[in-house]
Design a protein around this motif. Structure first.
Motif, mmCIF file in Angstrom:
data_model
loop_
_atom_site.group_PDB
_atom_site.id
_atom_site.type_symbol
_atom_site.label_atom_id
_atom_site.label_comp_id
_atom_site.label_asym_id
_atom_site.label_seq_id
_atom_site.Cartn_x
_atom_site.Cartn_y
_atom_site.Cartn_z
ATOM 1 N N THR A 17 106.539 47.888 39.889
ATOM 2 C CA THR A 17 106.299 46.601 39.238
ATOM 3 C C THR A 17 106.297 46.778 37.716
ATOM 4 O OG1 THR A 17 104.974 45.799 41.094
ATOM 5 C CG2 THR A 17 104.617 44.733 38.964
ATOM 6 N N ASN A 18 106.909 45.845 37.023
ATOM 7 C CA ASN A 18 106.872 45.822 35.556
ATOM 8 C C ASN A 18 105.505 45.275 35.152
ATOM 9 O OD1 ASN A 18 107.063 45.086 32.827
ATOM 10 N ND2 ASN A 18 109.263 44.721 32.975
ATOM 11 N N ALA A 51 101.129 36.822 39.967
ATOM 12 C CA ALA A 51 101.355 36.134 38.691
ATOM 13 C C ALA A 51 102.802 35.698 38.544
ATOM 14 C CB ALA A 51 100.942 37.036 37.530
ATOM 15 N N PHE A 52 103.737 36.487 39.068
ATOM 16 C CA PHE A 52 105.151 36.123 38.981
ATOM 17 C C PHE A 52 105.437 34.804 39.689
ATOM 18 C CE2 PHE A 52 106.171 40.920 38.809
ATOM 19 C CZ PHE A 52 106.151 40.920 37.415
ATOM 20 N N ASP A 53 104.677 34.517 40.750
ATOM 21 C CA ASP A 53 104.907 33.325 41.567
ATOM 22 C C ASP A 53 103.994 32.164 41.174
ATOM 23 O OD1 ASP A 53 106.681 34.913 43.039
ATOM 24 O OD2 ASP A 53 105.085 35.545 44.416
ATOM 25 N N ALA A 54 103.240 32.335 40.085
ATOM 26 C CA ALA A 54 102.280 31.323 39.631
ATOM 27 C C ALA A 54 101.243 31.009 40.704
ATOM 28 C CB ALA A 54 102.995 30.045 39.191
ATOM 29 N N PRO A 154 101.208 46.259 44.345
ATOM 30 C CA PRO A 154 100.690 46.287 42.975
ATOM 31 C C PRO A 154 100.844 44.980 42.208
ATOM 32 C CG PRO A 154 101.878 48.301 43.448
ATOM 33 C CD PRO A 154 102.102 47.401 44.616
ATOM 34 N N LYS A 155 101.823 44.155 42.555
ATOM 35 C CA LYS A 155 102.038 42.917 41.811
ATOM 36 C C LYS A 155 101.038 41.822 42.174
ATOM 37 C CE LYS A 155 105.536 41.214 45.104
ATOM 38 N NZ LYS A 155 104.803 40.034 45.575
ATOM 39 N N ASP A 156 100.253 42.031 43.212
ATOM 40 C CA ASP A 156 99.345 40.994 43.693
ATOM 41 C C ASP A 156 97.965 41.093 43.062
ATOM 42 O OD1 ASP A 156 101.386 40.117 45.252
ATOM 43 O OD2 ASP A 156 100.516 40.709 47.165
ATOM 44 N N GLY A 157 97.271 39.963 43.102
ATOM 45 C CA GLY A 157 95.882 39.904 42.673
ATOM 46 C C GLY A 157 95.060 39.169 43.711
#
Length: 555
Positions: A17-18, A51-54, A154-157
């Motif tokens: 993930t960036n 966050a990428f998917d709002a 990793p991209k999730d919160g």
């Protein structure tokens, strides 16, 4: 699902993930409330998104935290709030956002020194200890927020609320918080309070405490730590870069244990992780693909242990010996071993305490409880169903098939009311120390006594219309009276342990069962099945289940 060709192999740069871009999107993207996927939605483990998917952005955390503030005020909870977080990149960002809202609302915040990571079980055990003996309406009760998406990529919160009882919030609480948060989002956050973190740190409302030692020193109340030390078991640990990474060395030092942390890396991109079965980075300690790094060490230690990022799950790896095949234990197998051992090695536990399991956990547990003449409490999916029983000491153990569990202290008092990956890992060490045999050996013994269980879970796509019909299924919806050649003994839409709706259906026979329920967050339905006959019988169970479900969900 087909296994990805690189499953279990090291992640490559293209898999990562960036993180700078992810954090930028957290702060800059605003959810569109006309899009259902961008609204706050609390599943069995809080609100999760990307966050990428709002779907997990600063606005979400502001709204959710303010909603939690409103809820606790409504309930007369005026004590401090313990704020925990794991090692996901978005957890760090959300932690600061939540703190800004809490302080602006004059809530005293308890945080770890240096704003370090705080695992889910540490939060739960702290709340239980702090609130022990307090009545329901005591205004000094404390509660907690934990910022974690568990084992998600990793991209999730994620963020979840634990009320004063210490466990996951009940459905009516999360529904209230969800609605309140979405109302704030629809109103462009009008009515929320927030101060800049620089100001928040000067208010005196943030109290940084040393949270390691209270938890570590209390472990002897729930696990026979002396037995583990005396046996000098060689233990290898891979925290998978999670929030408990700094606990294991401290546990070893405090109790004189022979623990080696084989991976001490913390990286928000989790670039050290092997890929999971679908080719994604996922810190799932119940997956042999995600645990491939630790599995490389299985013959070097007497026992290897792993956890997910917020440490509410456990992974148990046993070495291969002349007596038993080693490797990562299936979570259902270790739950069965843990329950059998605890029933026979906790003399202070009353014999009338129930054993709790989710209805998609192995029926091996049913057979163990029947043999020991212990009451079995079977509940829907979600650890929240065990909270009251653990809190009032009416159940001794609560576990779910996804490698999450907790149990009472050795004296029968409440330890925590959320899943605790530390104590399940340490219980595996206690079992080896006390009996001289690994948990894998004990499961082999149980299969010789109760039969071998063959278990499967399959996730399949489902239309929105059919997904909506799941909640309307009844026993009469399924016409078949035979399942894989055996007479059906029960058709359940409500859990037998507490009468709660399961959101799907479970069908049982003398030799097996299946359960089907829709995913709470994805256009999928989850099909679980177990056979005590064999693999061929299991395949027939799954095939018959699909036919029965398809017929029941027809318009």
């Amino acid at each position: 699902m087909a296994i990805h060709k690189r499953a279990g192999k090291p992640a490559q740069q293209s898999d990562l993930t960036n993180i700078p871009k992810l954090i930028s999107h957290y702060f800059r993207l605003v959810p569109d409330m006309t899009q259902a996927a961008q609204r706050v939605s609390f599943g069995t483990s809080g609100h999760r998104g990307c966050a990428f998917d709002a779907s997990f952005n600063e606005s979400h955390i502001i709204a959710i935290t303010q909603a939690v503030v409103d809820f606790r005020r409504q309930q007369g909870i005026n004590g401090p709030l313990l704020l925990g977080m794991d090692t996901h990149a978005l957890s760090q960002a959300a932690y600061i956002t939540a703190m800004e809202v809490l302080v602006a609302n004059q809530i005293k915040v308890i945080a770890q020194l240096d704003d370090a990571f705080v695992p889910t079980p540490v939060v739960s055990q702290y709340l239980v200890a702090a609130n022990r003996g307090k009545v329901q309406d005591d205004p000094s009760r404390i509660d907690g927020l934990i910022i974690t998406p568990s084992h998600n990529p990793p991209k999730d919160g994620g963020i979840k609320y634990n009320p004063p009882h210490g466990g996951p919030a009940e459905g009516e609480i999360t529904a209230w918080i969800e609605q309140r948060a979405n109302d704030y989002l629809s109103a462009q956050l009008e009515g929320v309070k927030r101060v800049n973190i620089a100001v928040a740190l000067t208010t005196g409302l943030i109290e940084h405490r040393e949270l390691y030692q209270p938890y570590i020193e209390s472990l002897a109340q729930v696990i026979d730590m002396q037995a583990i030390a005396d046996a000098n078991i060689r233990i290898g640990v891979d925290p998978l870069g999670g929030s408990g990474i700094y606990y294991w060395d401290k546990i070893a030092a405090h109790y004189g244990l022979n623990i080696t942390v084989v991976n001490d890396r913390v990286d928000p991109a989790f670039g050290f992780m092997p890929l999971d079965k679908d080719g994604k980075i996922r810190m799932d300690c119940s997956s042999p693909y995600a645990m491939a790094g630790l599995l490389e060490h299985q013959q070097q230690f007497d026992l290897c242990l792993g956890n997910d990022p917020d440490f509410d799950r456990h992974g148990i790896v046993c070495p291969t010996t002349d007596e038993v095949a080693g490797g990562l234990m299936n979570p259902n197998h270790f739950l069965a071993v843990a329950i059998d051992y605890l029933i026979t090695h906790r003399p202070q536990w009353s014999s009338d305490l129930a054993i709790g399991k989710t209805l998609v956990s192995s029926a091996m547990i049913d057979r163990i409880c029947a043999f020991h003449q212990r009451t079995l409490m079977e509940v829907p999916v979600g650890f929240k169903w065990f909270v009251d029983g653990l809190a009032n000491q009416s159940i001794a153990f609560g576990g779910e098939e996804s490698a999450g569990a907790a149990f009472l202290q050795r004296d029968g008092q409440t330890w925590c009311t959320d899943k605790d990956g530390f104590i399940l890992c340490l219980l595996a060490a206690e079992i080896l120390a006390v009996t001289g045999k690994s948990p894998a050996w004990h499961y082999q013994r149980l299969t010789a006594q109760f039969g071998n269980a063959f278990y499967a879970r399959i996730d399949s796509p489902i239309s929105a219309a059919k997904k909506a019909r799941f909640s309307k299924l009844t026993a009469e919806s399924l016409q078949a009276e035979l399942l894989a050649g055996d007479p059906v003994t029960a058709k359940l839409t409500h859990a037998p342990g507490n009468g709660a709706a399961i959101g799907g259906i479970k069908v049982t026979t003398e030799n097996g069962w299946f359960a089907a329920r829709p995913s709470g967050t994805e256009p999928l339905f989850k099909l679980y099945a177990e056979s005590f006959v064999g693999e061929t019988h299991l395949k027939q169970l799954l095939a018959d289940a699909r036919v029965m479900i398809d017929e029941a969900l027809k318009a």
